[in-house]
Motif scaffolding. Structure first.
Motif, PDB file in Angstrom:
ATOM      1  N   ALA A   1       0.827  -1.208   0.000  1.00  0.00           N
ATOM      2  CA  ALA A   1       0.000   0.000   0.000  1.00  0.00           C
ATOM      3  C   ALA A   1       0.861   1.257   0.000  1.00  0.00           C
ATOM      4  O   ALA A   1       0.629   2.192  -0.783  1.00  0.00           O
ATOM      5  CB  ALA A   1      -0.938  -0.001   1.204  1.00  0.00           C
TER       6      ALA A   1
ATOM      7  N   VAL B   1       1.176   4.076  -3.097  1.00  0.00           N
ATOM      8  CA  VAL B   1       0.913   5.502  -2.886  1.00  0.00           C
ATOM      9  C   VAL B   1       2.107   6.335  -3.351  1.00  0.00           C
ATOM     10  O   VAL B   1       1.950   7.349  -4.042  1.00  0.00           O
ATOM     11  CB  VAL B   1       0.604   5.790  -1.402  1.00  0.00           C
ATOM     12  CG1 VAL B   1       0.632   7.291  -1.126  1.00  0.00           C
ATOM     13  CG2 VAL B   1      -0.755   5.223  -1.027  1.00  0.00           C
TER      14      VAL B   1
ATOM     15  N   MET C   1      -4.089   1.133  -7.650  1.00  0.00           N
ATOM     16  CA  MET C   1      -5.030   1.121  -6.532  1.00  0.00           C
ATOM     17  C   MET C   1      -6.457   0.996  -7.062  1.00  0.00           C
ATOM     18  O   MET C   1      -7.271   1.907  -6.929  1.00  0.00           O
ATOM     19  CB  MET C   1      -4.858   2.396  -5.697  1.00  0.00           C
ATOM     20  CG  MET C   1      -3.430   2.627  -5.238  1.00  0.00           C
ATOM     21  SD  MET C   1      -3.164   4.221  -4.418  1.00  0.00           S
ATOM     22  CE  MET C   1      -4.149   4.009  -2.934  1.00  0.00           C
TER      23      MET C   1
ATOM     24  N   ALA D   1      -9.404   1.736  -4.718  1.00  0.00           N
ATOM     25  CA  ALA D   1      -9.410   3.026  -4.018  1.00  0.00           C
ATOM     26  C   ALA D   1     -10.551   3.900  -4.540  1.00  0.00           C
ATOM     27  O   ALA D   1     -11.131   3.644  -5.592  1.00  0.00           O
ATOM     28  CB  ALA D   1      -8.075   3.727  -4.203  1.00  0.00           C
ATOM     29  N   SER D   2     -10.850   4.960  -3.801  1.00  0.00           N
ATOM     30  CA  SER D   2     -11.988   5.818  -4.110  1.00  0.00           C
ATOM     31  C   SER D   2     -11.550   7.219  -4.502  1.00  0.00           C
ATOM     32  O   SER D   2     -10.360   7.551  -4.474  1.00  0.00           O
ATOM     33  CB  SER D   2     -12.912   5.902  -2.891  1.00  0.00           C
ATOM     34  OG  SER D   2     -12.239   6.550  -1.813  1.00  0.00           O
TER      35      SER D   2
ATOM     36  N   ASP E   1      -9.701   8.797  -1.690  1.00  0.00           N
ATOM     37  CA  ASP E   1      -8.299   8.378  -1.632  1.00  0.00           C
ATOM     38  C   ASP E   1      -7.453   9.189  -2.614  1.00  0.00           C
ATOM     39  O   ASP E   1      -6.341   9.616  -2.287  1.00  0.00           O
ATOM     40  CB  ASP E   1      -8.173   6.893  -1.949  1.00  0.00           C
ATOM     41  CG  ASP E   1      -8.901   6.018  -0.950  1.00  0.00           C
ATOM     42  OD1 ASP E   1      -8.842   6.345   0.250  1.00  0.00           O
ATOM     43  OD2 ASP E   1      -9.532   5.039  -1.368  1.00  0.00           O
TER      44      ASP E   1
ATOM     45  N   PHE F   1      -8.139  -3.671  -3.019  1.00  0.00           N
ATOM     46  CA  PHE F   1      -6.715  -3.338  -3.013  1.00  0.00           C
ATOM     47  C   PHE F   1      -6.057  -3.800  -1.720  1.00  0.00           C
ATOM     48  O   PHE F   1      -4.914  -4.214  -1.705  1.00  0.00           O
ATOM     49  CB  PHE F   1      -6.557  -1.823  -3.171  1.00  0.00           C
ATOM     50  CG  PHE F   1      -5.136  -1.350  -3.086  1.00  0.00           C
ATOM     51  CD1 PHE F   1      -4.198  -1.771  -4.005  1.00  0.00           C
ATOM     52  CD2 PHE F   1      -4.734  -0.489  -2.088  1.00  0.00           C
ATOM     53  CE1 PHE F   1      -2.887  -1.343  -3.943  1.00  0.00           C
ATOM     54  CE2 PHE F   1      -3.428  -0.051  -2.010  1.00  0.00           C
ATOM     55  CZ  PHE F   1      -2.502  -0.476  -2.936  1.00  0.00           C
TER      56      PHE F   1
ATOM     57  N   SER G   1      -7.980  -3.806   7.858  1.00  0.00           N
ATOM     58  CA  SER G   1      -7.672  -2.412   7.551  1.00  0.00           C
ATOM     59  C   SER G   1      -6.478  -1.917   8.341  1.00  0.00           C
ATOM     60  O   SER G   1      -6.195  -2.390   9.440  1.00  0.00           O
ATOM     61  CB  SER G   1      -8.876  -1.517   7.871  1.00  0.00           C
ATOM     62  OG  SER G   1      -9.053  -1.438   9.266  1.00  0.00           O
TER      63      SER G   1
END
Length: 207
Positions: free
Chosen positions: A74, A78, A97, A100-101, A104, A147, A152
């Motif tokens: 992760a 990024v 990703m 991801a949203s 994000d 992802f 979490s």
């Protein structure tokens, strides 16, 4: 050796989510900062793998290397997005990703210190491409894999103190002598990381 392996497992499970969260607390770092952090991440990965290699057998060390790669995935993704050119940022984000949203993406854009006009343009591009991708996936009946399939990072971070305590109890107070060398290496990497971040932020403030 089993105790040392347990310590390594708990260490990476505790450290990885903290590293992920620390990246977003660095403030605007830009592309140059993202590239430097990627180099620092590789150095840190090497130090951790060296620790496991010194204290475990080759087969366990190879398995631990896979665990480290998974735990750092992760953070690495990024930083790859952050260090990518603005022109290809959205495509890179969606490729690395996929689960991801928009939120994000916005956090990553803020981490990069993107101007508001460029941020709006990137989010608009993401929404358009995301909509097209969703329609295409629906037509094929496919499902995008998450992802982050593991627990979490927030939950892992909350449990990190307990994990550290369990690791310390399992290993005991009389740690092997090579732990001192590992601790020295880790402190040196941390100091170098702080120095690099300070240099990047100083250059950005002057530009």
């Amino acid at each position: 050796e089993n105790q040392f392996g347990f310590f390594c497992d708990k260490l990476i499970r505790s450290f990885a989510p903290r590293l992920f969260q620390a990246v977003f607390r660095c403030g605007p770092i830009g592309q140059a900062g993202g590239q430097q952090l990627r180099l620092d991440l590789e150095a840190l990965r090497g130090a951790i793998l060296s620790m496991a290699k010194d204290g475990t057998n080759p087969s366990r060390s190879a398995h631990f290397a896979l665990d480290v790669a998974s735990a750092f995935k992760a953070t690495e993704s990024v930083l790859k997005v952050v260090s990518s050119p603005l022109e290809t940022l959205v495509d890179t984000f969606m490729e690395l990703m996929p689960a991801a949203s928009q939120t994000d993406l916005q956090h990553i854009l803020e981490l990069m210190g993107i101007r508001k006009v460029d941020m709006s343009s990137a989010i608009k591009e993401y929404l358009e491409k995301s909509s097209s991708k969703t329609k295409a996936a629906g037509a094929r009946g496919s499902v995008v894999k998450p992802f982050l399939p593991q627990p979490s990072f927030n939950r892992m971070a909350k449990n990190s103190f307990a994990l550290e305590q369990a690791a310390a109890k399992a290993v005991g107070s009389d740690l092997p002598s090579h732990f001192s060398r590992i601790k020295t290496q880790a402190n040196a990497h941390a100091a170098k990381l702080r120095e690099n971040l300070s240099d990047v932020m100083e250059r950005q403030s002057k530009s």
